[in-house]
Design a protein around this motif. Sequence first.
Motif, PDB file in Angstrom:
ATOM      1  N   TYR A  71      44.129  39.560  43.646  1.00  0.00           N
ATOM      2  CA  TYR A  71      43.996  40.855  42.793  1.00  0.00           C
ATOM      3  C   TYR A  71      42.810  40.517  41.711  1.00  0.00           C
ATOM      4  O   TYR A  71      42.545  39.438  41.459  1.00  0.00           O
ATOM      5  CB  TYR A  71      45.406  41.040  42.106  1.00  0.00           C
ATOM      6  CG  TYR A  71      46.242  41.462  43.058  1.00  0.00           C
ATOM      7  CD1 TYR A  71      46.707  42.692  43.661  1.00  0.00           C
ATOM      8  CD2 TYR A  71      47.229  40.470  43.717  1.00  0.00           C
ATOM      9  CE1 TYR A  71      47.576  43.026  44.624  1.00  0.00           C
ATOM     10  CE2 TYR A  71      48.102  40.729  44.640  1.00  0.00           C
ATOM     11  CZ  TYR A  71      48.273  41.997  45.038  1.00  0.00           C
ATOM     12  OH  TYR A  71      49.183  42.264  45.946  1.00  0.00           O
ATOM     13  N   ASP A  72      42.399  41.662  40.993  1.00  0.00           N
ATOM     14  CA  ASP A  72      41.709  41.470  39.697  1.00  0.00           C
ATOM     15  C   ASP A  72      42.454  41.088  38.525  1.00  0.00           C
ATOM     16  O   ASP A  72      42.016  41.620  37.408  1.00  0.00           O
ATOM     17  CB  ASP A  72      40.865  42.894  39.823  1.00  0.00           C
ATOM     18  CG  ASP A  72      39.553  42.584  39.063  1.00  0.00           C
ATOM     19  OD1 ASP A  72      38.949  41.440  38.846  1.00  0.00           O
ATOM     20  OD2 ASP A  72      38.875  43.790  38.691  1.00  0.00           O
ATOM     21  N   ASN A  75      40.137  40.327  35.072  1.00  0.00           N
ATOM     22  CA  ASN A  75      39.554  41.431  34.616  1.00  0.00           C
ATOM     23  C   ASN A  75      40.426  42.259  33.871  1.00  0.00           C
ATOM     24  O   ASN A  75      40.717  42.895  32.764  1.00  0.00           O
ATOM     25  CB  ASN A  75      38.874  42.571  35.461  1.00  0.00           C
ATOM     26  CG  ASN A  75      37.280  41.932  35.758  1.00  0.00           C
ATOM     27  OD1 ASN A  75      36.703  41.292  35.133  1.00  0.00           O
ATOM     28  ND2 ASN A  75      36.785  42.203  36.863  1.00  0.00           N
ATOM     29  N   GLY A 228      38.526  50.165  37.929  1.00  0.00           N
ATOM     30  CA  GLY A 228      37.702  49.224  37.505  1.00  0.00           C
ATOM     31  C   GLY A 228      38.050  48.844  35.736  1.00  0.00           C
ATOM     32  O   GLY A 228      37.474  47.847  35.508  1.00  0.00           O
TER      33      GLY A 228
END
Length: 283
Positions: A71-72, A75, A228
Amino acid sequence: MKGNRFNRSDSLLKIILIYAVLIVACICSVYPILNILTISLRPANALFSKSLSIIPANATLDNFRQAFIQYDMLNWLIHSLIVSSCACVFSVLVSVTAGYGFSRFEFKGKKMGLSLILVTQMFPLAMTLLPLYLLIINLKMTNSYFALAVIYVSTSIPFNIWMMKGYFDTIPKSLEESAYVDGASIFRSFYQIILPLAKPSVALTALFSFMGAWSEYIVASVIINEAGKITLPVGLVSMQGQFSTAWGIYSAGALITAVPVMILFISLSKYLVGGLTVGSVKG
């Protein structure tokens, strides 16, 4: 009780009841955290082990690594830190100055202003979400961290203003009057005399503002819909699958989420120890 000691007149039964309530409250608070820690340290094939040990025998940090690999997470953390830090800074600036103004100055509409600020706390944030979202669309600020931070600031400052005003009311005005006699301006007496005395309340305001923005999900999920740019709470919810969820990784992510708040709390603890009831000229 007086301070940290029991009075001699306190009965044994009263002392036992007090300690019993405190122990139960601590268990209720700590048990979920320990449970999450245990699950995060278990491998995927031993998630539902019947072992009662906090640190399982086959403990591993693989779930924490997978939280950043699959997973991000990094960020998400950065995005939440940006939004929460901005919301915290602006909320403290507005709350401290507004609270001081309401505490020290007399002006037309003061009582009405305080009442209106209090009224805004009666409405849940979800109720105002639609008009706020329409406003942000009209301003073309969707997927904007600035818009998200402004919403967090607007929802946190009413309570913070009242809290700061209450604390400033406990600080004697004679301190400022003495500074005025010595030639100090209003701004100088505020920043050099009053503000240092209000550190416990300022620290609590900063903590509340940061925590409110850090853990908020509903507004963030509506305002930020670009994959994002999502914040940590939205990212954690996205880790839940439709049919199955990697609970070990999810628990690891939940613990990672708590780290920045713990660091902030520990950093501000020396100011919070005094509490909000310590007199400014005590001692």
